[in-house]
Design a protein around this motif. Structure first.
Motif, short mmCIF file in Angstrom:
data_model
loop_
_atom_site.label_atom_id
_atom_site.label_comp_id
_atom_site.label_asym_id
_atom_site.label_seq_id
_atom_site.Cartn_x
_atom_site.Cartn_y
_atom_site.Cartn_z
N UNK A 127 -4.44 5.27 -5.64
CA UNK A 127 -3.65 5.46 -4.63
C UNK A 127 -3.65 4.67 -3.98
N UNK A 128 -4.95 4.07 -3.81
CA UNK A 128 -5.95 3.21 -2.52
C UNK A 128 -5.61 1.87 -3.89
N UNK A 129 -5.77 1.85 -4.66
CA UNK A 129 -5.03 0.55 -5.68
C UNK A 129 -4.26 0.02 -5.46
N UNK A 130 -3.25 0.61 -5.53
CA UNK A 130 -1.60 1.05 -5.08
C UNK A 130 -1.69 -0.28 -3.25
N UNK A 131 -2.02 0.88 -2.70
CA UNK A 131 -1.86 0.32 -1.44
C UNK A 131 -3.03 -1.69 -0.92
N UNK A 132 -3.57 -1.55 -1.46
CA UNK A 132 -3.95 -3.01 -1.80
C UNK A 132 -3.42 -3.42 -1.90
N UNK A 133 -2.54 -3.50 -3.22
CA UNK A 133 -1.33 -4.50 -4.16
C UNK A 133 -0.61 -4.37 -2.94
N UNK A 181 4.78 4.00 -14.13
CA UNK A 181 5.15 4.42 -15.08
C UNK A 181 6.23 6.16 -14.30
N UNK A 182 5.67 6.60 -13.32
CA UNK A 182 5.79 7.01 -12.12
C UNK A 182 5.21 8.62 -12.19
N UNK A 183 3.76 7.80 -12.82
CA UNK A 183 2.66 9.32 -13.13
C UNK A 183 1.69 9.76 -12.12
N UNK A 184 2.12 9.48 -11.00
CA UNK A 184 1.72 9.73 -9.89
C UNK A 184 2.30 9.15 -8.68
N UNK A 185 2.18 9.85 -7.34
CA UNK A 185 2.92 9.56 -6.17
C UNK A 185 1.75 8.38 -5.87
N UNK A 186 2.02 8.11 -4.30
CA UNK A 186 1.56 7.28 -2.85
C UNK A 186 1.07 8.26 -2.56
N UNK A 187 0.22 9.54 -2.72
CA UNK A 187 0.20 10.93 -1.65
C UNK A 187 -0.36 10.26 -0.13
N UNK A 188 0.26 11.07 0.89
CA UNK A 188 -0.87 10.28 1.84
C UNK A 188 -1.40 10.79 2.61
N UNK A 189 -2.47 11.59 1.82
CA UNK A 189 -3.49 12.05 1.62
C UNK A 189 -4.74 10.93 1.54
N UNK A 190 -4.10 10.11 0.72
CA UNK A 190 -4.94 9.13 0.62
C UNK A 190 -4.95 7.65 0.89
N UNK A 191 -4.09 7.32 1.36
CA UNK A 191 -3.26 6.20 1.91
C UNK A 191 -4.16 6.36 3.26
N UNK A 192 -5.00 4.94 2.95
CA UNK A 192 -5.90 4.77 4.84
C UNK A 192 -5.49 4.09 5.74
#
Length: 355
Positions: A42-48, A90-101
């Motif tokens: 999640x944090x990698x996608x957040x960085x992107x 591929x929609x295998x995980x979501x950007x969970x709010x618990x992990x976003x900074x």
């Protein structure tokens, strides 16, 4: 002399397509396992999405088909990042709010899958450039060495991961085959940390040494390092050792229960139990309910003594033996003397012999 690498950028769209098409691959013969948690992904996608830079990845064009021109490219370093990106698309995980900074990112993208993003955000991801180091004119041995050196950091490869990245051969193949048995997952014998740092493979390597040489001194990495080297190309007992360990596992299953799970999962105790399994299978001793009851009783008493600091001798010889077992489990656990002592005490207790 021409440089053996070049740096350039590739859009995620091209990397994703190559990865999905199987022309960009991970060679697990030397790479460590992909075991990123959802938090990391999640944090990698957040960085992107924030448009920030992520570390460069290393590719190696391993082979090209002379007729079609199709090239198979290895991800030498960066497999976890590329897999995470592909899994999100591929929609295998979501950007969970618990992990976003980042608060703004959390409010805008929290708990969304790729399919839930707006078109502009999807395009942002597709067109995001990854910095690529493309390695040229190298053979497999050199690539393994590059991978090893890329991970020479304080928090990088442990001894087992170094063996995995630098060594291959029959012993390594058997270690991998044993460690990938569903048995370990079915009985939950290794935790996430064990698997991430390949401690499960290291333990399975030790089991193969037990099958080959019996109980040995293993206070340093030399026995395992030597085995990976000595049995790399000449290992005629490969199937014999494999089948022997499979028999141990079948016997082990009869002793397992939820009540003794915490005891069994400790690698020191697990190794000792497999020593007992070797004895039972070699002697062709059928497991009885009495033996299982004795084993459970041993575990119960050990757990009572585990947190005790009492070192006085006890009048009950069986309890005194378990106390000695406890001491042999607390320090110098891989010394041959302590390994043999634990094995003899456990065997005698389970078999109801004089202790």
């Amino acid at each position: 002399m021409a440089l053996a690498y070049n740096r350039h950028e590739l859009k995620i769209q091209q990397i994703f397509n190559d990865f999905n098409d199987g022309v960009l691959i991970v060679d697990t013969s030397y790479q460590r396992r992909s075991v990123w948690l959802d938090r990391d992904k999640v944090r990698l996608i957040e960085t992107i999405l924030m448009g920030l830079i992520i570390p460069e990845v290393y590719f190696w064009d391993a082979e090209t088909d002379p007729d079609t021109g199709k090239t198979i490219t290895h991800i030498v370093d960066g497999q976890q990042r590329i897999k995470a990106i592909a899994q999100f698309i591929n929609n295998e995980f979501k950007l969970s709010k618990d992990f976003l900074i980042d608060q703004e990112i959390s409010e805008k993208y929290g708990n969304k899958y790729f399919r839930d993003l707006g078109n502009d955000d999807k395009i942002l991801i597709w067109t995001f450039n990854l910095s690529v180091v493309r390695i040229k004119d190298k053979n497999m041995d050199e690539i393994r060495n590059i991978f090893y050196r890329l991970n020479l950091t304080d928090y990088s490869l442990n001894d087992q991961e170094k063996r995995h990245s630098n060594t291959w051969g029959l012993f390594a193949d058997l270690t991998k085959e044993i460690s990938e048995l569903s048995f370990w997952d079915d009985f939950n014998l290794f935790n996430y940390g064990d698997i991430k740092r390949m401690k499960d493979e290291e333990f399975c390597s030790s089991l193969i040494l037990l099958a080959r040489k019996g109980i040995i001194n293993q206070t340093n990495q030399n026995p395992l390092n030597d085995a990976y080297s000595d049995y790399a190309t000449n290992y005629p007992e490969y199937n014999d050792d494999k089948n022997r360990i499979l028999k141990w596992i079948d016997t082990f299953k009869q002793f397992y229960s939820q009540e003794n799970k915490s005891f069994i999962r400790k690698r020191t105790q697990l190794y000792t139990i497999f020593c007992l399994m070797d004895y039972l299978t070699e002697e062709k001793i059928e497991v009885t309910s009495h033996m299982i009851s004795r084993f459970n009783n041993f575990v119960q008493k050990y757990n009572l003594f585990e947190n005790s600091s009492d070192t006085e001798e006890m009048s009950n010889p069986e309890d005194e033996a378990i106390k000695k077992y406890k001491l042999a489990s607390s320090e110098g656990v891989n010394k041959i003397r302590n390994r043999k002592l634990r094995y003899e005490i456990l065997k005698n207790y389970v078999m109801d012999l004089t202790v």
